[in-house]
Scaffold this motif. Structure first.
Motif, PDB file in Angstrom:
ATOM      1  N   GLN A   1      -3.572  10.449  -3.330  1.00  8.67           N
ATOM      2  CA  GLN A   1      -3.839   9.758  -4.594  1.00  8.67           C
ATOM      3  C   GLN A   1      -3.653  10.642  -5.828  1.00  8.67           C
ATOM      4  O   GLN A   1      -3.065  10.193  -6.819  1.00  8.67           O
ATOM      5  CB  GLN A   1      -5.253   9.145  -4.595  1.00  8.67           C
ATOM      6  CG  GLN A   1      -5.461   8.044  -3.597  1.00  8.67           C
ATOM      7  CD  GLN A   1      -5.807   8.533  -2.198  1.00  8.67           C
ATOM      8  OE1 GLN A   1      -6.013   9.722  -1.969  1.00  8.67           O
ATOM      9  NE2 GLN A   1      -5.872   7.614  -1.241  1.00  8.67           N
TER      10      GLN A   1
ATOM     11  N   LYS B   1       0.824  -1.198   0.000  1.00  8.77           N
ATOM     12  CA  LYS B   1       0.000   0.000   0.000  1.00  8.77           C
ATOM     13  C   LYS B   1       0.864   1.256   0.000  1.00  8.77           C
ATOM     14  O   LYS B   1       1.905   1.319   0.661  1.00  8.77           O
ATOM     15  CB  LYS B   1      -0.922  -0.011   1.208  1.00  8.77           C
ATOM     16  CG  LYS B   1      -1.924  -1.154   1.126  1.00  8.77           C
ATOM     17  CD  LYS B   1      -2.927  -1.105   2.224  1.00  8.77           C
ATOM     18  CE  LYS B   1      -3.855  -2.305   2.039  1.00  8.77           C
ATOM     19  NZ  LYS B   1      -4.998  -2.252   2.915  1.00  8.77           N
TER      20      LYS B   1
ATOM     21  N   ALA C   1      -3.724   1.692  -4.166  1.00 11.16           N
ATOM     22  CA  ALA C   1      -3.873   0.905  -2.940  1.00 11.16           C
ATOM     23  C   ALA C   1      -3.299   1.754  -1.818  1.00 11.16           C
ATOM     24  O   ALA C   1      -2.098   2.023  -1.776  1.00 11.16           O
ATOM     25  CB  ALA C   1      -3.132  -0.428  -3.064  1.00 11.16           C
ATOM     26  N   SER C   2      -4.167   2.199  -0.932  1.00 11.99           N
ATOM     27  CA  SER C   2      -3.793   3.237   0.023  1.00 11.99           C
ATOM     28  C   SER C   2      -3.775   2.737   1.460  1.00 11.99           C
ATOM     29  O   SER C   2      -4.729   2.099   1.915  1.00 11.99           O
ATOM     30  CB  SER C   2      -4.783   4.406  -0.074  1.00 11.99           C
ATOM     31  OG  SER C   2      -4.773   4.951  -1.383  1.00 11.99           O
ATOM     32  N   ALA C   3      -2.698   3.067   2.155  1.00  9.69           N
ATOM     33  CA  ALA C   3      -2.634   2.808   3.589  1.00  9.69           C
ATOM     34  C   ALA C   3      -3.660   3.695   4.291  1.00  9.69           C
ATOM     35  O   ALA C   3      -4.041   4.753   3.768  1.00  9.69           O
ATOM     36  CB  ALA C   3      -1.226   3.121   4.110  1.00  9.69           C
TER      37      ALA C   3
ATOM     38  N   GLU D   1      -7.360  -2.576  -1.672  1.00  7.48           N
ATOM     39  CA  GLU D   1      -6.491  -3.592  -2.284  1.00  7.48           C
ATOM     40  C   GLU D   1      -6.611  -3.524  -3.794  1.00  7.48           C
ATOM     41  O   GLU D   1      -7.665  -3.160  -4.319  1.00  7.48           O
ATOM     42  CB  GLU D   1      -6.894  -5.008  -1.840  1.00  7.48           C
ATOM     43  CG  GLU D   1      -6.820  -5.266  -0.353  1.00  7.48           C
ATOM     44  CD  GLU D   1      -5.402  -5.374   0.178  1.00  7.48           C
ATOM     45  OE1 GLU D   1      -4.470  -5.623  -0.615  1.00  7.48           O
ATOM     46  OE2 GLU D   1      -5.229  -5.208   1.409  1.00  7.48           O
TER      47      GLU D   1
ATOM     48  N   PRO E   1       0.457  -1.694  -6.161  1.00  7.40           N
ATOM     49  CA  PRO E   1       0.200  -0.419  -5.492  1.00  7.40           C
ATOM     50  C   PRO E   1      -0.651   0.543  -6.328  1.00  7.40           C
ATOM     51  O   PRO E   1      -1.295   1.432  -5.772  1.00  7.40           O
ATOM     52  CB  PRO E   1       1.594   0.153  -5.251  1.00  7.40           C
ATOM     53  CG  PRO E   1       2.458  -0.499  -6.274  1.00  7.40           C
ATOM     54  CD  PRO E   1       1.856  -1.832  -6.574  1.00  7.40           C
TER      55      PRO E   1
END
Length: 150
Positions: free
Chosen positions: A105, A52, A97-99, A135, A141
């Protein structure tokens, strides 16, 4: 000047078309439009990183992966209709795909948008979405879809 000439001037080489991971085609044409499937940042058939953005992958790395995704999308367009048939880039849809808590973004997807601007100039100006997701397929990513007019 043709787009293929412009790519050579920039020292940019389109990769081979990434093999689909499931039951779909890399790109399809409907009338004057070409739509690509989501393209991952494959390099020679492998992901350069998984994880991520904002955790395992830095935003700066992810921005480069977004540029790789757009090259893969252009390769899919080229295989279908030829890069020189592109009249303009219409839309880019980017998935990151971000923490938890990562909100950068748009900056990540700028990697794709900026490269399109370098290649296509005014014809590369496009509408865009930059979406954070939990996900992406096989742990990628970044994933990008492209719509062009031909």
């Amino acid at each position: 000047m043709t787009w293929s000439t412009r790519l050579k001037e920039l020292g940019v080489e389109l990769p081979g078309v990434a093999a689909p991971l499931a039951a779909y085609v890399p790109a399809t044409q409907s009338g004057s439009w070409v739509f690509t499937s989501g393209q991952l940042p494959f390099v020679e058939g492998k992901l350069p990183a998984t994880g991520k953005v904002g955790a395992e992958v830095s935003p700066e790395e992810a921005k480069q992966y977004a540029a790789t995704c757009i090259l893969n999308a252009l390769a899919a367009v080229h295989a279908l209709v030829g890069i020189d048939s592109i009249k303009r880039v219409v839309k880019v849809v980017g998935f990151v795909a971000s923490a938890e808590g990562f909100t950068g973004q748009p900056g990540v997807i700028n990697g794709a948008s900026e490269l399109l601007g370098e290649i296509f100039g005014d014809a590369g100006k496009h509408a865009r979405s930059a979406v954070g997701v939990a996900e992406l397929p096989i742990g990628a990513p970044v994933e990008i879809e492209l719509i062009v007019e031909v």
